[in-house]
Design a protein around this motif. Structure first.
Motif, PDB file in Angstrom:
ATOM      1  N   UNK A  56      47.264 -27.854  26.892  1.00  0.00           N
ATOM      2  CA  UNK A  56      47.505 -26.961  25.757  1.00  0.00           C
ATOM      3  C   UNK A  56      46.198 -26.724  24.991  1.00  0.00           C
ATOM      4  N   UNK A  57      46.165 -25.617  24.274  1.00  0.00           N
ATOM      5  CA  UNK A  57      44.983 -25.261  23.492  1.00  0.00           C
ATOM      6  C   UNK A  57      44.689 -26.280  22.393  1.00  0.00           C
ATOM      7  N   UNK A  58      45.733 -26.899  21.864  1.00  0.00           N
ATOM      8  CA  UNK A  58      45.533 -27.843  20.760  1.00  0.00           C
ATOM      9  C   UNK A  58      44.707 -29.061  21.175  1.00  0.00           C
ATOM     10  N   UNK A  59      44.619 -29.337  22.464  1.00  0.00           N
ATOM     11  CA  UNK A  59      43.838 -30.470  22.956  1.00  0.00           C
ATOM     12  C   UNK A  59      42.366 -30.120  23.175  1.00  0.00           C
ATOM     13  N   UNK A  60      42.031 -28.845  23.042  1.00  0.00           N
ATOM     14  CA  UNK A  60      40.687 -28.381  23.370  1.00  0.00           C
ATOM     15  C   UNK A  60      39.877 -28.034  22.134  1.00  0.00           C
ATOM     16  N   UNK A  74      48.295 -10.829  26.871  1.00  0.00           N
ATOM     17  CA  UNK A  74      49.091 -11.977  26.464  1.00  0.00           C
ATOM     18  C   UNK A  74      48.466 -13.219  27.085  1.00  0.00           C
ATOM     19  N   UNK A  75      48.345 -14.253  26.305  1.00  0.00           N
ATOM     20  CA  UNK A  75      47.800 -15.491  26.852  1.00  0.00           C
ATOM     21  C   UNK A  75      46.944 -16.190  25.828  1.00  0.00           C
ATOM     22  N   UNK A  76      46.301 -17.201  26.232  1.00  0.00           N
ATOM     23  CA  UNK A  76      46.163 -17.680  27.596  1.00  0.00           C
ATOM     24  C   UNK A  76      47.291 -18.618  27.993  1.00  0.00           C
ATOM     25  N   UNK A  77      47.529 -18.655  29.284  1.00  0.00           N
ATOM     26  CA  UNK A  77      48.409 -19.654  29.875  1.00  0.00           C
ATOM     27  C   UNK A  77      47.510 -20.662  30.566  1.00  0.00           C
TER      28      UNK A  77
END
Length: 126
Positions: A56-60, A74-77
């Motif tokens: 997930x983005x929150x980890x980056x 739409x994204x990112x996945x």
């Protein structure tokens, strides 16, 4: 003949505009790849296996404000499975609606079905 040339010119213009719209997506995908590589190598001790890619983005550690520059996508996945993974965006309007553009974390290769940047590899994690 003039009409045919106008139609062909219009089609080329659409592709050029779509390639330009993909620029911010490619920039963001590149930033995500770098963040994933940093995440994977963080706190790496000698003789230890790198940790898995983030799911997930929150980890980056990535500048989320870059996402606001991307319109029509739409994204990112994020897709991650241990030492493999990729991130993808999907076009959400226009003549290339539902086509994807992604990046593989390992190789940094662009992938997807986004026609204006063809040929692209199939988006499968490496």
């Amino acid at each position: 003949i003039l009409g045919l040339l106008l139609v062909l010119g219009a089609l080329q213009l659409v592709q050029v505009l779509e390639r330009a719209k993909a620029g911010p997506v490619i920039h963001y995908l590149t930033a995500l790849r770098a963040a994933q590589r940093n995440h994977r190598q963080a706190d790496l001790q000698p003789n230890r296996v790198p940790r898995p890619y983030a799911g997930s983005l929150s980890e980056l550690d990535v500048d989320l404000t870059l996402r606001s520059t991307i319109r029509g996508w739409t994204g990112p996945s994020l897709s991650a499975s241990g030492s493999t993974g990729m991130a993808t965006f999907q076009r959400n309007n226009g003549p290339y609606n539902s086509q994807q553009l992604g990046i593989r974390y390992g190789s940094g290769a662009l992938c997807g079905t986004f026609e204006p940047l063809a040929p692209l590899a199939t988006c499968a994690a490496d």
